[in-house]
Design a protein around this motif. Structure first.
Motif, PDB file in Angstrom:
ATOM      1  N   GLY A  26       0.763  -1.127   0.137  1.00 34.62           N
ATOM      2  CA  GLY A  26      -0.094   0.084   0.048  1.00 34.62           C
ATOM      3  C   GLY A  26       0.601   1.309  -0.174  1.00 34.62           C
ATOM      4  N   THR A  27       0.394   2.256  -0.792  1.00 34.41           N
ATOM      5  CA  THR A  27       1.225   3.361  -0.618  1.00 34.41           C
ATOM      6  C   THR A  27       0.066   4.572  -0.885  1.00 34.41           C
ATOM      7  OG1 THR A  27       3.154   4.652  -1.354  1.00 34.41           O
ATOM      8  CG2 THR A  27       1.792   3.575  -3.154  1.00 34.41           C
ATOM      9  N   ALA A  28       0.394   5.840  -0.444  1.00 33.41           N
ATOM     10  CA  ALA A  28      -0.418   7.034  -0.620  1.00 33.41           C
ATOM     11  C   ALA A  28      -0.538   7.534  -2.039  1.00 33.41           C
ATOM     12  CB  ALA A  28       0.341   8.171   0.080  1.00 33.41           C
ATOM     13  N   ASN A  29      -1.658   8.022  -2.239  1.00 34.87           N
ATOM     14  CA  ASN A  29      -2.339   8.661  -3.473  1.00 34.87           C
ATOM     15  C   ASN A  29      -1.184   9.595  -4.100  1.00 34.87           C
ATOM     16  OD1 ASN A  29      -3.506  10.062  -1.168  1.00 34.87           O
ATOM     17  ND2 ASN A  29      -3.484  11.659  -2.832  1.00 34.87           N
ATOM     18  N   SER A  30      -0.434  10.124  -3.229  1.00 37.70           N
ATOM     19  CA  SER A  30       0.590  11.179  -3.615  1.00 37.70           C
ATOM     20  C   SER A  30       1.741  10.732  -3.948  1.00 37.70           C
ATOM     21  CB  SER A  30       0.757  12.308  -2.470  1.00 37.70           C
ATOM     22  OG  SER A  30       1.033  11.551  -1.209  1.00 37.70           O
ATOM     23  N   SER A  31       2.089   9.365  -3.735  1.00 38.93           N
ATOM     24  CA  SER A  31       3.576   8.657  -3.825  1.00 38.93           C
ATOM     25  C   SER A  31       3.763   8.136  -5.285  1.00 38.93           C
ATOM     26  CB  SER A  31       3.668   7.611  -2.969  1.00 38.93           C
ATOM     27  OG  SER A  31       3.630   7.812  -1.546  1.00 38.93           O
ATOM     28  N   LEU A  32       3.834   9.032  -6.171  1.00 37.84           N
ATOM     29  CA  LEU A  32       3.844   8.751  -7.662  1.00 37.84           C
ATOM     30  C   LEU A  32       5.148   7.907  -8.120  1.00 37.84           C
ATOM     31  CD1 LEU A  32       2.909  12.406  -8.851  1.00 37.84           C
ATOM     32  CD2 LEU A  32       1.537  10.599  -8.247  1.00 37.84           C
ATOM     33  N   GLY A  33       5.997   8.173  -7.504  1.00 42.11           N
ATOM     34  CA  GLY A  33       7.499   7.343  -7.981  1.00 42.11           C
ATOM     35  C   GLY A  33       6.898   5.891  -7.575  1.00 42.11           C
ATOM     36  N   GLY A  49       3.596  17.903  -4.260  1.00 38.40           N
ATOM     37  CA  GLY A  49       2.634  18.944  -4.100  1.00 38.40           C
ATOM     38  C   GLY A  49       1.199  18.322  -4.133  1.00 38.40           C
ATOM     39  N   ILE A  50       1.050  17.158  -3.497  1.00 40.60           N
ATOM     40  CA  ILE A  50      -0.340  16.610  -3.653  1.00 40.60           C
ATOM     41  C   ILE A  50      -0.476  16.090  -2.258  1.00 40.60           C
ATOM     42  CG2 ILE A  50      -1.831  14.450  -4.339  1.00 40.60           C
ATOM     43  CD1 ILE A  50      -0.109  14.401  -6.724  1.00 40.60           C
ATOM     44  N   GLN A  51      -1.471  16.432  -1.446  1.00 38.05           N
ATOM     45  CA  GLN A  51      -1.650  15.781   0.038  1.00 38.05           C
ATOM     46  C   GLN A  51      -2.036  14.277  -0.182  1.00 38.05           C
ATOM     47  OE1 GLN A  51      -4.873  17.461   2.239  1.00 38.05           O
ATOM     48  NE2 GLN A  51      -4.282  16.401   4.171  1.00 38.05           N
ATOM     49  N   ALA A  52      -1.223  13.774   0.772  1.00 34.06           N
ATOM     50  CA  ALA A  52      -1.613  12.044   1.054  1.00 34.06           C
ATOM     51  C   ALA A  52      -2.655  11.986   1.775  1.00 34.06           C
ATOM     52  CB  ALA A  52      -0.293  11.496   1.661  1.00 34.06           C
ATOM     53  N   LYS A  53      -3.913  11.489   1.271  1.00 30.25           N
ATOM     54  CA  LYS A  53      -4.971  11.403   1.738  1.00 30.25           C
ATOM     55  C   LYS A  53      -5.446   9.759   1.801  1.00 30.25           C
ATOM     56  CE  LYS A  53      -7.217  15.426   0.298  1.00 30.25           C
ATOM     57  NZ  LYS A  53      -8.492  16.354  -0.584  1.00 30.25           N
ATOM     58  N   HIS A  54      -5.474   9.133   0.690  1.00 28.95           N
ATOM     59  CA  HIS A  54      -5.869   7.766   0.347  1.00 28.95           C
ATOM     60  C   HIS A  54      -4.702   6.853   0.528  1.00 28.95           C
ATOM     61  CE1 HIS A  54      -9.360  10.415  -0.014  1.00 28.95           C
ATOM     62  NE2 HIS A  54      -8.834  10.791  -0.989  1.00 28.95           N
ATOM     63  N   MET A  55      -5.131   5.582   0.931  1.00 25.29           N
ATOM     64  CA  MET A  55      -3.840   4.407   0.808  1.00 25.29           C
ATOM     65  C   MET A  55      -4.518   3.738  -0.252  1.00 25.29           C
ATOM     66  SD  MET A  55      -1.507   2.684   2.174  1.00 25.29           S
ATOM     67  CE  MET A  55      -1.269   2.179   4.022  1.00 25.29           C
TER      68      MET A  55
END
Ligand code: ACO
Length: 157
Positions: A105-112, A144-150
């Motif tokens: 699992g990772t955050a919606n903001s963890s693009l890499g 630049g994105i808030q980590a909200k969802h897993m």
């Protein structure tokens, strides 16, 4: 157990070994969450000479399902294939233990991270809405994105 690759060893930590908390907290800033899953997991490191340059934590969910709860590489060694090396080795370890499904699992903001996991065959299977808002005291931002969802990803093995 040790697998050699370009002088980097993949090693499982013993129960009494010191845990690399600097790395574990890089992947997951909640010490409380890290401590809760680390005590029930198998922990593996990537070691170059005497230096720990990466960690991966394998948490058993059932006899046939496990989750990579935490993966981190020392910043100076990132983007050089060490993360991929850790995932490939932990998948091989799990397969040997008859694990047939691996979650990560990772955050919606963890693009890499989303790029890396999908490149290695994981597919998005679930979104745990507002996980980071509900489980972390401070708002977290990446790219630049808030980590909200897993974002949960699964690999059938
Ligand atoms: N931006 C873009 N793509 C990336 C990034 C990034 N920051 N990091 C990895 N990738 C992707 C790329 O596709 C890369 O392929 P490329 O080299 O062809 O561009 C591919 O991943 C391979 O990357 P590696 O070099 O194997 O990855 P690395 O050794 O850097 O390890 C890791 C990846 C573990 C995410 C590392 O960057 C890290 O420690 N980051 C900080 C901690 C973290 O976020 N951990 C994961 C949290 S989720 C969890 O723990 C389950």
């Amino acid at each position: 157990m040790a697998t050699e690759n370009r002088n980097i060893a993949f090693l499982q930590l013993e129960e009494d070994d010191q845990k690399p908390y600097d790395l574990l907290l890089l992947a997951d800033p909640s010490r409380a969450l890290v401590e809760a899953y680390v005590s029930k997991s198998a922990i593996f490191i990537a070691k170059l000479k005497d230096e720990i340059i990466g960690v991966v934590v394998l948490f058993p969910i059932s006899k046939s399902v496990a989750e990579i709860k935490n993966i981190a590489v020392t910043p100076a060694f990132q983007r050089q294939g060490v993360g991929q090396f850790l995932i490939e080795n932990v998948l091989a370890f799990a397969k040997n233990k008859m694990i047939s499904k691996m979650l990560i699992g990772t955050a919606n903001s963890s693009l890499g991270q989303l790029h890396l996991y999908q490149k290695l065959g994981f597919e998005i299977t679930e979104i745990r809405k507002e996980f980071f808002i509900n489980n972390y005291p401070e708002p977290l931002y990446e790219n630049g994105i808030q980590a909200k969802h897993m974002i949960m990803l699964t690999k059938e093995m």
